[in-house]
Design a protein around this motif. Structure first.
Motif, mmCIF file in Angstrom:
data_model
loop_
_atom_site.group_PDB
_atom_site.id
_atom_site.type_symbol
_atom_site.label_atom_id
_atom_site.label_comp_id
_atom_site.label_asym_id
_atom_site.label_seq_id
_atom_site.Cartn_x
_atom_site.Cartn_y
_atom_site.Cartn_z
ATOM 1 N N SER A 1 5.821 -14.828 11.729
ATOM 2 C CA SER A 1 5.357 -15.162 10.377
ATOM 3 C C SER A 1 4.370 -14.124 9.856
ATOM 4 N N VAL A 2 3.484 -13.663 10.733
ATOM 5 C CA VAL A 2 2.532 -12.618 10.343
ATOM 6 C C VAL A 2 3.272 -11.359 9.921
ATOM 7 N N ASP A 3 4.254 -10.938 10.733
ATOM 8 C CA ASP A 3 5.045 -9.754 10.381
ATOM 9 C C ASP A 3 5.735 -9.924 9.035
ATOM 10 N N ALA A 4 6.352 -11.079 8.830
ATOM 11 C CA ALA A 4 7.094 -11.308 7.587
ATOM 12 C C ALA A 4 6.158 -11.320 6.384
ATOM 13 N N ALA A 5 5.012 -11.986 6.520
ATOM 14 C CA ALA A 5 4.071 -12.082 5.402
ATOM 15 C C ALA A 5 3.503 -10.719 5.038
ATOM 16 N N LEU A 6 3.078 -9.949 6.040
ATOM 17 C CA LEU A 6 2.448 -8.670 5.743
ATOM 18 C C LEU A 6 3.470 -7.615 5.331
ATOM 19 N N ASP A 7 4.683 -7.723 5.838
ATOM 20 C CA ASP A 7 5.743 -6.834 5.339
ATOM 21 C C ASP A 7 6.009 -7.097 3.865
ATOM 22 N N LEU A 8 5.949 -8.373 3.466
ATOM 23 C CA LEU A 8 6.157 -8.724 2.062
ATOM 24 C C LEU A 8 5.114 -8.059 1.177
ATOM 25 N N TYR A 9 3.884 -7.936 1.687
ATOM 26 C CA TYR A 9 2.809 -7.316 0.925
ATOM 27 C C TYR A 9 2.653 -5.824 1.226
ATOM 28 N N ASP A 10 3.665 -5.222 1.851
ATOM 29 C CA ASP A 10 3.699 -3.770 2.099
ATOM 30 C C ASP A 10 2.530 -3.291 2.952
ATOM 31 N N VAL A 11 2.101 -4.100 3.907
ATOM 32 C CA VAL A 11 1.065 -3.675 4.850
ATOM 33 C C VAL A 11 1.756 -3.386 6.166
ATOM 34 N N ASP A 12 1.743 -2.124 6.597
ATOM 35 C CA ASP A 12 2.513 -1.767 7.783
ATOM 36 C C ASP A 12 1.730 -2.042 9.067
ATOM 37 N N VAL A 13 2.254 -1.577 10.190
ATOM 38 C CA VAL A 13 1.730 -1.980 11.501
ATOM 39 C C VAL A 13 0.344 -1.431 11.797
ATOM 40 N N ILE A 14 -0.119 -0.426 11.050
ATOM 41 C CA ILE A 14 -1.478 0.081 11.274
ATOM 42 C C ILE A 14 -2.365 -0.140 10.040
ATOM 43 N N GLY A 15 -1.891 -0.953 9.093
ATOM 44 C CA GLY A 15 -2.718 -1.303 7.944
ATOM 45 C C GLY A 15 -2.520 -0.456 6.715
ATOM 46 N N LEU A 16 -1.598 0.495 6.731
ATOM 47 C CA LEU A 16 -1.343 1.298 5.530
ATOM 48 C C LEU A 16 -0.570 0.461 4.515
ATOM 49 N N ASP A 17 -0.954 0.581 3.236
ATOM 50 C CA ASP A 17 -0.231 -0.139 2.189
ATOM 51 C C ASP A 17 0.605 0.840 1.379
ATOM 52 N N ARG A 18 1.149 0.357 0.279
ATOM 53 C CA ARG A 18 2.067 1.179 -0.519
ATOM 54 C C ARG A 18 1.420 2.470 -0.989
ATOM 55 N N LEU A 19 0.182 2.401 -1.487
ATOM 56 C CA LEU A 19 -0.466 3.595 -2.012
ATOM 57 C C LEU A 19 -0.847 4.566 -0.902
ATOM 58 N N ASP A 20 -1.295 4.049 0.225
ATOM 59 C CA ASP A 20 -1.575 4.923 1.370
ATOM 60 C C ASP A 20 -0.336 5.743 1.724
ATOM 61 N N ARG A 21 0.795 5.053 1.835
ATOM 62 C CA ARG A 21 2.024 5.743 2.223
ATOM 63 C C ARG A 21 2.507 6.682 1.125
ATOM 64 N N ILE B 1 -8.600 5.530 -0.438
ATOM 65 C CA ILE B 1 -7.464 5.899 0.403
ATOM 66 C C ILE B 1 -7.852 6.930 1.462
ATOM 67 N N GLU B 2 -8.482 7.978 1.035
ATOM 68 C CA GLU B 2 -8.743 9.118 1.914
ATOM 69 C C GLU B 2 -9.600 8.800 3.140
ATOM 70 N N PRO B 3 -10.702 8.022 3.006
ATOM 71 C CA PRO B 3 -11.543 7.800 4.195
ATOM 72 C C PRO B 3 -10.784 7.201 5.371
ATOM 73 N N TYR B 4 -9.894 6.246 5.102
ATOM 74 C CA TYR B 4 -9.160 5.633 6.209
ATOM 75 C C TYR B 4 -8.148 6.603 6.804
ATOM 76 N N LEU B 5 -7.457 7.354 5.963
ATOM 77 C CA LEU B 5 -6.475 8.314 6.471
ATOM 78 C C LEU B 5 -7.148 9.398 7.304
ATOM 79 N N VAL B 6 -8.339 9.814 6.898
ATOM 80 C CA VAL B 6 -9.087 10.801 7.686
ATOM 81 C C VAL B 6 -9.545 10.174 8.992
ATOM 82 N N ARG B 7 -10.009 8.928 8.933
ATOM 83 C CA ARG B 7 -10.548 8.273 10.125
ATOM 84 C C ARG B 7 -9.491 8.080 11.212
#
Length: 340
Positions: free
Chosen positions: A244-264, A299-305
Protein backbone atom coordinates in the motif's frame (compact mmCIF):
# COMPACT_ATOMS: atom_id res chain seq x y z
CA UNK A 1 6.07 21.59 -7.32
CA UNK A 2 4.22 18.78 -5.56
CA UNK A 3 3.32 19.83 -2.03
CA UNK A 4 4.99 16.74 -0.56
CA UNK A 5 8.40 18.40 -0.61
CA UNK A 6 7.62 22.09 -0.90
CA UNK A 7 8.70 23.82 2.35
CA UNK A 8 6.01 26.50 1.99
CA UNK A 9 2.94 24.86 0.42
CA UNK A 10 -0.58 26.27 0.47
CA UNK A 11 -2.56 24.33 3.10
CA UNK A 12 -6.15 24.52 4.27
CA UNK A 13 -7.19 24.77 7.89
CA UNK A 14 -7.79 21.04 8.30
CA UNK A 15 -4.29 20.24 7.07
CA UNK A 16 -2.82 22.81 9.45
CA UNK A 17 -4.87 21.40 12.31
CA UNK A 18 -3.58 17.88 11.63
CA UNK A 19 0.00 19.08 11.40
CA UNK A 20 -0.41 21.02 14.64
CA UNK A 21 -1.78 17.97 16.40
CA UNK A 22 1.26 15.95 15.37
CA UNK A 23 3.70 18.45 16.89
CA UNK A 24 5.29 17.27 20.16
CA UNK A 25 4.50 19.51 23.12
CA UNK A 26 7.71 19.08 25.12
CA UNK A 27 11.41 18.44 24.65
CA UNK A 28 10.91 14.96 26.13
CA UNK A 29 8.47 14.10 23.30
CA UNK A 30 10.60 15.70 20.57
CA UNK A 31 12.32 13.00 18.48
CA UNK A 32 15.88 13.50 17.23
CA UNK A 33 18.22 16.51 17.52
CA UNK A 34 19.59 15.08 20.78
CA UNK A 35 22.38 17.65 21.18
CA UNK A 36 20.11 20.63 20.50
CA UNK A 37 17.49 19.26 22.91
CA UNK A 38 20.06 18.98 25.67
CA UNK A 39 21.35 22.49 25.05
CA UNK A 40 17.85 23.98 25.04
CA UNK A 41 16.88 22.09 28.19
CA UNK A 42 19.87 23.54 30.05
CA UNK A 43 19.13 27.06 28.81
CA UNK A 44 15.46 26.85 29.86
CA UNK A 45 16.20 25.25 33.22
CA UNK A 46 18.76 27.96 34.06
CA UNK A 47 16.30 30.73 33.15
CA UNK A 48 13.59 29.11 35.28
CA UNK A 49 15.85 28.77 38.34
CA UNK A 50 16.98 32.39 38.00
CA UNK A 51 13.42 33.58 37.36
CA UNK A 52 14.28 35.49 34.22
CA UNK A 53 13.38 35.24 30.52
CA UNK A 54 15.51 32.77 28.59
CA UNK A 55 18.27 34.11 26.37
CA UNK A 56 17.44 34.84 22.74
CA UNK A 57 17.59 31.71 20.58
CA UNK A 58 18.40 31.29 16.88
CA UNK A 59 17.26 28.06 15.21
CA UNK A 60 19.05 27.41 11.93
CA UNK A 61 18.58 24.58 9.49
CA UNK A 62 16.74 23.31 6.40
CA UNK A 63 12.92 23.46 6.21
CA UNK A 64 10.84 20.84 7.98
CA UNK A 65 13.23 19.83 10.78
CA UNK A 66 11.22 21.27 13.68
CA UNK A 67 12.21 24.91 14.16
CA UNK A 68 8.63 26.13 14.65
CA UNK A 69 7.88 23.19 16.94
CA UNK A 70 10.93 23.97 19.09
CA UNK A 71 9.83 27.61 19.37
CA UNK A 72 6.43 26.44 20.64
CA UNK A 73 8.15 24.11 23.10
CA UNK A 74 10.36 26.95 24.39
CA UNK A 75 7.24 28.98 25.20
CA UNK A 76 5.42 26.00 26.70
CA UNK A 77 8.30 24.87 28.93
CA UNK A 78 8.96 28.47 29.99
CA UNK A 79 5.26 28.78 30.86
CA UNK A 80 5.11 31.96 28.78
CA UNK A 81 2.77 33.11 26.00
CA UNK A 82 3.97 32.83 22.42
CA UNK A 83 3.69 35.54 19.75
CA UNK A 84 4.39 34.43 16.17
CA UNK A 85 5.42 36.48 13.16
CA UNK A 86 7.66 36.16 10.10
CA UNK A 87 10.45 38.09 8.46
CA UNK A 88 8.54 38.89 5.25
CA UNK A 89 5.73 40.41 7.34
CA UNK A 90 8.12 42.89 8.99
CA UNK A 91 9.05 45.21 6.14
CA UNK A 92 9.27 48.50 8.07
CA UNK A 93 10.74 49.55 11.40
CA UNK A 94 7.24 50.64 12.43
CA UNK A 95 5.94 47.08 11.97
CA UNK A 96 8.55 45.80 14.40
CA UNK A 97 8.02 48.68 16.85
CA UNK A 98 4.29 47.91 17.03
CA UNK A 99 5.02 44.23 17.60
CA UNK A 100 7.67 44.74 20.29
CA UNK A 101 5.76 47.40 22.20
CA UNK A 102 2.76 45.08 22.58
CA UNK A 103 4.72 42.22 24.19
CA UNK A 104 3.99 41.30 27.79
CA UNK A 105 6.80 40.64 30.32
CA UNK A 106 8.56 37.33 29.58
CA UNK A 107 6.64 36.69 26.36
CA UNK A 108 8.32 34.56 23.68
CA UNK A 109 8.44 36.20 20.24
CA UNK A 110 8.97 33.80 17.35
CA UNK A 111 10.07 35.28 14.01
CA UNK A 112 10.23 32.71 11.21
CA UNK A 113 12.54 33.33 8.23
CA UNK A 114 14.15 36.12 10.25
CA UNK A 115 16.77 36.69 7.54
CA UNK A 116 14.02 38.18 5.33
CA UNK A 117 13.28 41.13 7.63
CA UNK A 118 13.77 44.65 6.28
CA UNK A 119 17.16 46.15 7.08
CA UNK A 120 15.63 49.07 9.01
CA UNK A 121 13.77 46.58 11.22
CA UNK A 122 16.94 44.57 11.80
CA UNK A 123 18.75 47.66 13.04
CA UNK A 124 15.91 48.43 15.45
CA UNK A 125 16.02 44.83 16.69
CA UNK A 126 19.68 45.16 17.75
CA UNK A 127 18.84 47.59 20.55
CA UNK A 128 15.63 45.77 21.49
CA UNK A 129 17.43 42.44 21.98
CA UNK A 130 20.31 43.92 23.95
CA UNK A 131 18.71 46.64 26.11
CA UNK A 132 14.95 45.97 25.76
CA UNK A 133 14.53 49.43 24.34
CA UNK A 134 13.79 50.99 20.97
CA UNK A 135 14.16 54.54 19.66
CA UNK A 136 11.19 55.92 17.76
CA UNK A 137 11.78 58.81 15.38
CA UNK A 138 9.15 61.57 15.48
CA UNK A 139 9.11 64.15 12.71
CA UNK A 140 11.32 64.49 9.66
CA UNK A 141 14.40 66.38 8.60
CA UNK A 142 16.23 68.73 10.95
CA UNK A 143 13.31 68.74 13.39
CA UNK A 144 13.21 64.95 13.84
CA UNK A 145 13.40 63.76 17.43
CA UNK A 146 14.27 60.34 18.81
CA UNK A 147 12.04 59.15 21.65
CA UNK A 148 13.25 56.13 23.67
CA UNK A 149 10.64 53.51 24.50
CA UNK A 150 11.29 50.85 27.13
CA UNK A 151 10.13 47.31 26.34
CA UNK A 152 9.05 44.47 28.57
CA UNK A 153 11.81 41.82 28.81
CA UNK A 154 11.16 39.10 26.23
CA UNK A 155 12.77 36.09 24.59
CA UNK A 156 13.25 36.22 20.83
CA UNK A 157 13.32 32.91 18.99
CA UNK A 158 14.42 33.40 15.40
CA UNK A 159 14.29 30.69 12.73
CA UNK A 160 16.21 30.75 9.48
CA UNK A 161 16.95 28.40 6.62
CA UNK A 162 19.84 30.62 5.50
CA UNK A 163 21.86 31.69 8.52
CA UNK A 164 24.57 33.13 6.29
CA UNK A 165 22.23 35.92 5.21
CA UNK A 166 21.88 37.26 8.76
CA UNK A 167 24.10 40.29 9.45
CA UNK A 168 26.78 39.62 12.07
CA UNK A 169 25.46 42.22 14.57
CA UNK A 170 22.10 40.45 14.65
CA UNK A 171 23.52 36.95 14.80
CA UNK A 172 25.86 37.91 17.65
CA UNK A 173 22.98 39.10 19.83
CA UNK A 174 21.49 35.63 20.12
CA UNK A 175 22.56 33.93 23.32
CA UNK A 176 22.31 30.48 21.75
CA UNK A 177 22.36 29.26 18.15
CA UNK A 178 21.04 25.76 17.41
CA UNK A 179 21.98 24.09 14.13
CA UNK A 180 19.41 21.43 13.24
CA UNK A 181 20.56 18.42 11.23
CA UNK A 182 18.73 16.07 8.87
CA UNK A 183 17.25 13.01 10.56
CA UNK A 184 18.49 9.45 10.30
CA UNK A 185 15.99 6.85 8.99
CA UNK A 186 15.71 5.28 12.46
CA UNK A 187 14.71 8.64 13.94
CA UNK A 188 12.12 9.17 11.21
CA UNK A 189 10.66 5.76 11.99
CA UNK A 190 10.15 6.90 15.58
CA UNK A 191 8.47 10.07 14.32
CA UNK A 192 6.20 7.98 12.09
CA UNK A 193 5.38 5.55 14.89
CA UNK A 194 4.16 8.43 17.09
CA UNK A 195 2.28 10.14 14.23
CA UNK A 196 0.61 6.90 13.11
CA UNK A 197 -0.57 6.27 16.65
CA UNK A 198 -2.09 9.77 16.85
CA UNK A 199 -3.72 9.40 13.43
CA UNK A 200 -4.96 5.92 14.38
CA UNK A 201 -3.24 4.35 11.37
CA UNK A 202 -1.82 0.86 12.05
CA UNK A 203 1.67 1.06 10.52
CA UNK A 204 3.85 -2.06 10.53
CA UNK A 205 7.62 -1.72 10.94
CA UNK A 206 8.28 -2.45 7.26
CA UNK A 207 5.89 0.29 6.17
CA UNK A 208 7.47 2.77 8.59
CA UNK A 209 10.91 1.97 7.19
CA UNK A 210 9.70 2.42 3.61
CA UNK A 211 8.14 5.84 4.31
CA UNK A 212 11.21 6.92 6.28
CA UNK A 213 13.47 5.96 3.37
CA UNK A 214 11.52 8.28 1.06
CA UNK A 215 11.28 11.23 3.46
CA UNK A 216 14.55 13.01 2.62
CA UNK A 217 15.64 13.07 6.26
CA UNK A 218 12.79 15.49 7.09
CA UNK A 219 10.01 14.85 9.66
CA UNK A 220 7.59 17.23 7.95
CA UNK A 221 7.83 15.24 4.72
CA UNK A 222 7.54 11.95 6.63
CA UNK A 223 4.27 13.09 8.21
CA UNK A 224 2.89 14.26 4.86
CA UNK A 225 3.73 10.97 3.20
CA UNK A 226 2.07 9.15 6.09
CA UNK A 227 -1.12 11.17 5.57
CA UNK A 228 -1.12 10.29 1.87
CA UNK A 229 -0.72 6.61 2.73
CA UNK A 230 -3.59 6.95 5.20
CA UNK A 231 -5.76 8.50 2.45
CA UNK A 232 -4.90 5.67 0.07
CA UNK A 233 -5.83 3.03 2.64
CA UNK A 234 -9.11 4.82 3.47
CA UNK A 235 -10.12 4.98 -0.20
CA UNK A 236 -8.91 1.54 -1.34
CA UNK A 237 -9.43 -0.39 1.87
CA UNK A 238 -7.02 -2.82 3.47
CA UNK A 239 -4.15 -1.76 5.71
CA UNK A 240 -0.92 0.22 5.45
CA UNK A 241 1.21 -2.65 4.17
CA UNK A 242 4.44 -2.13 2.26
CA UNK A 243 2.48 -2.75 -0.94
CA UNK A 244 0.00 0.00 0.00
CA UNK A 245 2.86 2.37 0.79
CA UNK A 246 4.45 1.66 -2.60
CA UNK A 247 1.16 2.18 -4.42
CA UNK A 248 0.30 5.40 -2.58
CA UNK A 249 3.71 7.02 -3.01
CA UNK A 250 4.01 5.91 -6.62
CA UNK A 251 0.68 7.66 -7.22
CA UNK A 252 2.21 10.87 -5.87
CA UNK A 253 5.41 10.42 -7.95
CA UNK A 254 7.68 9.88 -4.93
CA UNK A 255 10.30 7.32 -5.89
CA UNK A 256 12.27 4.88 -3.73
CA UNK A 257 14.75 7.49 -2.47
CA UNK A 258 12.29 10.38 -2.11
CA UNK A 259 12.74 12.13 -5.45
CA UNK A 260 9.54 13.64 -6.84
CA UNK A 261 8.54 14.73 -10.33
CA UNK A 262 10.46 18.02 -10.26
CA UNK A 263 13.59 16.44 -8.80
CA UNK A 264 13.63 13.92 -11.62
CA UNK A 265 12.85 16.61 -14.20
CA UNK A 266 15.92 18.57 -13.09
CA UNK A 267 18.11 15.46 -13.18
CA UNK A 268 16.69 14.37 -16.52
CA UNK A 269 17.35 17.78 -18.08
CA UNK A 270 20.87 17.83 -16.67
CA UNK A 271 21.68 14.32 -17.92
CA UNK A 272 19.78 14.08 -21.22
CA UNK A 273 19.51 17.68 -22.46
CA UNK A 274 22.88 18.95 -21.28
CA UNK A 275 24.83 15.67 -21.26
CA UNK A 276 25.64 15.93 -17.56
CA UNK A 277 26.61 19.62 -17.55
CA UNK A 278 28.02 21.93 -16.54
CA UNK A 279 24.98 24.15 -17.01
CA UNK A 280 23.97 27.42 -15.40
CA UNK A 281 21.20 27.55 -12.79
CA UNK A 282 18.98 29.94 -14.78
CA UNK A 283 19.26 27.80 -17.92
CA UNK A 284 18.35 24.71 -15.95
CA UNK A 285 15.36 26.50 -14.38
CA UNK A 286 14.01 27.66 -17.74
CA UNK A 287 14.38 24.15 -19.14
CA UNK A 288 12.17 22.58 -16.46
CA UNK A 289 9.78 25.56 -16.26
CA UNK A 290 10.50 26.44 -12.64
CA UNK A 291 11.87 29.46 -10.78
CA UNK A 292 15.63 29.50 -10.23
CA UNK A 293 15.11 30.19 -6.51
CA UNK A 294 13.03 27.02 -6.20
CA UNK A 295 15.72 24.95 -7.89
CA UNK A 296 18.45 26.45 -5.70
CA UNK A 297 16.69 26.36 -2.33
CA UNK A 298 14.37 23.33 -2.59
CA UNK A 299 15.62 20.89 -5.23
CA UNK A 300 19.36 21.36 -5.36
CA UNK A 301 20.30 20.89 -1.66
CA UNK A 302 18.88 17.37 -1.54
CA UNK A 303 20.39 16.33 -4.88
CA UNK A 304 23.79 17.61 -3.74
CA UNK A 305 23.43 15.91 -0.35
CA UNK A 306 22.74 12.48 -1.86
CA UNK A 307 25.54 12.89 -4.40
CA UNK A 308 23.47 13.24 -7.57
CA UNK A 309 24.48 16.81 -8.42
CA UNK A 310 27.61 18.90 -8.00
CA UNK A 311 28.23 22.64 -8.02
CA UNK A 312 31.26 23.92 -9.89
CA UNK A 313 32.42 27.40 -10.99
CA UNK A 314 31.19 26.48 -14.48
CA UNK A 315 27.71 25.40 -13.39
CA UNK A 316 25.74 22.39 -12.16
CA UNK A 317 26.83 18.87 -13.13
CA UNK A 318 25.32 15.41 -12.80
CA UNK A 319 27.35 12.70 -11.07
CA UNK A 320 27.61 9.06 -12.18
CA UNK A 321 25.13 8.15 -9.42
CA UNK A 322 22.52 10.38 -11.08
CA UNK A 323 23.03 8.55 -14.38
CA UNK A 324 22.63 5.22 -12.60
CA UNK A 325 19.43 6.29 -10.87
CA UNK A 326 17.88 7.40 -14.16
CA UNK A 327 19.06 4.24 -15.90
CA UNK A 328 21.13 6.21 -18.41
CA UNK A 329 24.54 5.03 -19.60
CA UNK A 330 27.21 7.41 -18.34
CA UNK A 331 29.22 8.89 -21.20
CA UNK A 332 32.69 10.33 -20.77
CA UNK A 333 32.50 13.88 -19.48
CA UNK A 334 34.99 16.70 -19.97
CA UNK A 335 34.49 17.66 -16.32
CA UNK A 336 36.30 15.56 -13.72
CA UNK A 337 34.01 14.67 -10.86
CA UNK A 338 36.89 14.71 -8.40
CA UNK A 339 36.95 18.49 -8.95
CA UNK A 340 33.42 18.89 -7.49
Amino acid sequence: MDDLTDPTPSRDESELAIEGALRPGSLADFVGQMKVRGQLQLLLDAARLQQRPADHILLAGPPGLGKTTLAMIVAHESDRPLRMSSGPAIQHAGDLAALLSSLTPGEVLFIDEIHRMARSAEEMLYLAMEDFRIDIMVGKGAGATSIPLDLAPFTLVGATTRAGLLPNPLRDRFGFTAHLEYYEPEELERVLERSARMLEVPLPAGSRAEIARRSRGTPRIANRLLRRVRDYVVVHGGSATEESVDAALDLYDVDVIGLDRLDRAVLDALVRRFHGGPVGLNTLAVTVGEEADTIESVIEPYLVRIGFMGRTPRGRVATPDAYAHLGVRHADQSLRFDDL
